[in-house]
Scaffold this active site. Structure first.
Site, short mmCIF file in Angstrom:
data_model
loop_
_atom_site.label_atom_id
_atom_site.label_comp_id
_atom_site.label_asym_id
_atom_site.label_seq_id
_atom_site.Cartn_x
_atom_site.Cartn_y
_atom_site.Cartn_z
N LYS A 135 37.93 69.90 2.86
CA LYS A 135 39.20 69.19 3.10
C LYS A 135 39.02 67.70 2.83
CE LYS A 135 40.89 67.41 6.97
NZ LYS A 135 41.56 66.22 6.40
N SER A 194 34.61 59.03 11.29
CA SER A 194 34.38 58.14 12.42
C SER A 194 33.61 58.87 13.54
CB SER A 194 35.72 57.64 12.96
OG SER A 194 36.47 58.74 13.42
N GLY A 254 33.86 62.61 15.05
CA GLY A 254 32.61 63.37 15.10
C GLY A 254 32.41 64.05 16.45
N GLU A 299 27.95 62.66 9.70
CA GLU A 299 27.65 61.30 9.20
C GLU A 299 28.76 60.40 9.70
OE1 GLU A 299 24.99 60.48 7.85
OE2 GLU A 299 24.16 62.31 6.97
N CYS A 346 30.23 52.84 5.31
CA CYS A 346 29.55 53.10 6.59
C CYS A 346 28.31 52.25 6.73
CB CYS A 346 29.23 54.58 6.72
SG CYS A 346 28.33 55.23 5.32
N GLU A 398 32.70 48.18 14.88
CA GLU A 398 32.64 48.39 13.42
C GLU A 398 33.97 47.93 12.82
OE1 GLU A 398 33.02 52.43 11.88
OE2 GLU A 398 31.55 51.96 10.32
P1 NAD Z 1 38.24 59.89 10.37
O1 NAD Z 1 37.24 60.37 11.35
O2 NAD Z 1 39.53 59.38 10.85
O3 NAD Z 1 38.61 61.03 9.31
C1 NAD Z 1 37.63 61.69 8.53
C2 NAD Z 1 38.14 63.08 8.17
O4 NAD Z 1 38.29 63.84 9.38
C3 NAD Z 1 39.49 63.11 7.48
O5 NAD Z 1 39.45 64.12 6.48
C4 NAD Z 1 40.44 63.50 8.61
O6 NAD Z 1 41.59 64.16 8.13
C5 NAD Z 1 39.59 64.44 9.42
N1 NAD Z 1 39.96 64.58 10.83
C6 NAD Z 1 40.70 63.74 11.59
N2 NAD Z 1 40.79 64.20 12.87
C7 NAD Z 1 40.07 65.35 12.91
C8 NAD Z 1 39.75 66.28 13.95
N3 NAD Z 1 40.17 66.13 15.20
N4 NAD Z 1 38.95 67.33 13.64
C9 NAD Z 1 38.47 67.50 12.39
N5 NAD Z 1 38.75 66.66 11.37
C10 NAD Z 1 39.54 65.58 11.62
O7 NAD Z 1 37.43 58.79 9.52
P2 NAD Z 1 38.00 57.85 8.39
O8 NAD Z 1 38.87 56.83 9.05
O9 NAD Z 1 38.54 58.69 7.28
O10 NAD Z 1 36.65 57.15 7.86
C11 NAD Z 1 36.16 55.95 8.38
C12 NAD Z 1 34.96 56.20 9.27
O11 NAD Z 1 34.02 57.03 8.59
C13 NAD Z 1 34.19 54.94 9.61
O12 NAD Z 1 33.84 54.95 10.98
C14 NAD Z 1 32.93 55.02 8.77
O13 NAD Z 1 31.84 54.31 9.25
C15 NAD Z 1 32.71 56.49 8.73
N6 NAD Z 1 31.89 56.85 7.56
C16 NAD Z 1 30.61 57.26 7.75
C17 NAD Z 1 29.80 57.56 6.67
C18 NAD Z 1 28.39 58.03 6.85
O14 NAD Z 1 27.83 58.57 5.90
N7 NAD Z 1 27.76 57.86 8.00
C19 NAD Z 1 30.32 57.46 5.39
C20 NAD Z 1 31.63 57.04 5.22
C21 NAD Z 1 32.41 56.75 6.33
#
Ligand code: NAD
Length: 474
Positions: free
Chosen positions: A169, A221, A225, A242, A276, A374
């Site tokens: 997804k 995020s 997670g 991640e 990230c 962050e």
């Molecule tokens: P997010 O957690 O809002 O969304 C990520 C994904 O999760 C999206 O596809 C979203 O639709 C889905 N999602 C949302 N709620 C969910 C739930 N309850 N259950 C399952 N899936 C759900 O993150 P974002 O805003 O898209 O990305 C930014 C964050 O990602 C930042 O904190 C960044 O540091 C982190 N990030 C980490 C890495 C890494 O490798 N460690 C890499 C890139 C981004």
């Protein structure tokens, strides 16, 4: 003009008649529509992945490698179209979008060569014991919006290489390039092995809790997670997370100011700070603080903020309104507290597009929100430090533990400090380099498990130990 995109389920490109709009963050125009999927489409995709797993899990490493190489070629051969689409939906400048597309193709090709070899535990007169790795089954992949293509590929390819099948997804904010790749690889991947479906955030928990998915690999995020971990606990799904980071860079007094100023800038501002592992807190030794902060500020003034499709743009818009509002909130907080701005800070909300000017703060306190949280945007705090002991403690004072960096004229000293940082990755005198062959993962609340390399591949498998007693029936 807005175009309609399809999902890939069981080798077919499908729509379901319900749509979600995708917006270009540079001008807020709708550039595409993607299917808004729910439980029905997810069930279909998971059933297809389950059927495909029966045969795919029995394929040879060579067959899997060939498919992964086919994915790499499909991306590379269409790189020109793909990077333009990526800029349009994500906002990053063309050069950086090109970097992501070629990087994803390179990652797929490199990871296709990884092999999980059997390990002999004992082989003597008494018994033969060996450990083999068996694929976990159907994987659910959930991807964020900052590196949508790279993150999709780094889930799809290791899943396939290890013998799993996947339902992926994309983020609802950035699904277009991934869906275009789905069209391109339709004839490359056997039906059902790779399924890509789009939906709102609400589709995420349906994946996490789906009874016929065996493992979740998630990038996003830390808050999400934690929800994933909770959702996956019902049937003890395997998980790889991640998550976020608040990555510290430490600049020692012997660093070459002119050489590091530009690199430090880009370690924070590449992808408009939405990485990230971007440098999110920069600690500079007091002896060179004034000179280096002035050099970074000077360089920052030469970088153009604008539409990523325009020539010369170095920093694009923030990817979405929610994140834009969050970054503006952090800037406002810095103003309210009277922190000093070296560069930027004045946002003009009148035009279209989610633009934030390059903003650099001068030595805000450790408990400032811009330091403690962050930011995930083009706002960088520079801080002064006096002693190594002090700066290591400040760098480690975070619930996150993703990455960090040390900049110094003495690489041995850099390594000595690196070994004291509580993060999964530490660079000495460079930034943002990840190897397809080395594990990438967060310590503390930055993650769970790892991606990349053999360690990453192992997470898509179970160990199985087969022990044969010799001469037992003699
Ligand atoms: P997010 O957690 O809002 O969304 C990520 C994904 O999760 C999206 O596809 C979203 O639709 C889905 N999602 C949302 N709620 C969910 C739930 N309850 N259950 C399952 N899936 C759900 O993150 P974002 O805003 O898209 O990305 C930014 C964050 O990602 C930042 O904190 C960044 O540091 C982190 N990030 C980490 C890495 C890494 O490798 N460690 C890499 C890139 C981004």
């Amino acid at each position: 003009m807005a175009k309609d995109y399809t999902n890939l389920i069981d080798g077919e490109l499908i729509t379901n008649g319900q749509w979600m709009d995708v917006v270009n963050p540079a001008n807020e125009e709708v550039i595409g529509r993607v299917p808004a999927c729910g439980k029905d489409e997810l069930d279909r995709a998971v059933a297809a992945a389950r059927r495909a797993f029966k045969t795919w899990s029995k394929t040879s490493p060579e067959e899997r490698q060939k498919v992964a190489q086919g994915i790499a070629a499909a991306i590379k051969d269409n790189a020109d179209e793909l990077f333009r689409l990526l800029t349009a939906e994500q906002g990053k400048p063309h050069a950086q979008a090109q970097g992501e597309i070629y990087g994803a193709a390179g990652l797929a090709a490199a990871q296709s060569t990884l092999r999980l070899e059997e390990v002999i535990n004992q082989d003597d007169d008494e018994r033969l014991s060996r450990t083999r790795r068996v694929p976990v089954g159907v994987v659910g992949g959930i991807v964020p919006w900052n590196f949508p293509v790279m993150m999709a590929i780094q889930k799809i390819v290791p899943a396939l290489i290890s013998g799993c099948t996947i339902v992926l997804k994309p983020s609802p904010f950035t699904p277009l390039t991934t869906l275009r790749i789905a069209e391109l690889i339709k004839g490359v991947v056997p039906a059902g092995t790779v399924n890509i479906i789009t939906g709102e955030d609400s589709l995420g928990p349906l994946i996490t809790q789906h009874p016929d998915i065996d493992k979740i690999t998630f990038t996003g995020s830390t808050a999400t997670g934690k929800k994933i971990m909770e959702g996956a606990s019902a049937d003890l799904k395997r998980i790889t997370l991640e998550l976020g980071g608040n990555d510290a860079s430490i600049v020692l007094p012997d660093a070459d100011v002119q050489k590091v100023a530009e690199q430090l800038f880009w370690s924070s501002f590449t992808n408009a700070g939405q990485i990230c592992v971007a440098a999110k807190r920069i600690y500079i030794h007091e002896d060179i603080y004034d000179e280096l902060s002035a050099a970074i500020a000077e360089y920052a003034k030469t970088v153009k903020v604008g539409d990523g499709s325009e020539q010369g743009t170095g920093v694009g818009p923030i990817q979405n309104k929610k994140q834009y509002d969050r970054v503006l909130e952090l800037i406002q907080d810095a103003k309210d507290n009277g922190y000093k701005f070296l560069v930027g800070g004045e946002v003009d909300p009148s035009g279209s597009g989610y633009y934030v000017p390059i903003t650099i703060l001068d030595n805000p306190p450790e408990d400032a929100r811009i330091v403690a949280e962050e930011q995930f945007g083009p706002v960088m705090p520079l801080m002064k430090f006096s002693t190594e002991e002090e700066v290591i403690a400040r760098a480690n004072n975070s619930e996150y533990g993703l990455a960090g960096a040390v900049w110094t004229g003495n690489p041995d000293k850099g390594v000595e400090i690196a070994e004291q940082l509580e993060t999964g990755t530490v660079w000495v005198n460079e930034y943002l380099h990840l190897s397809p062959f080395a594990p990438f993962g967060g310590h503390k609340q930055s993650g769970f498990g790892a991606e990349y390399g053999i360690d990453g591949l192992k997470e898509f498998t179970y160990p199985q130990v087969i022990t044969v007693k010799k001469n037992a029936m003699a």
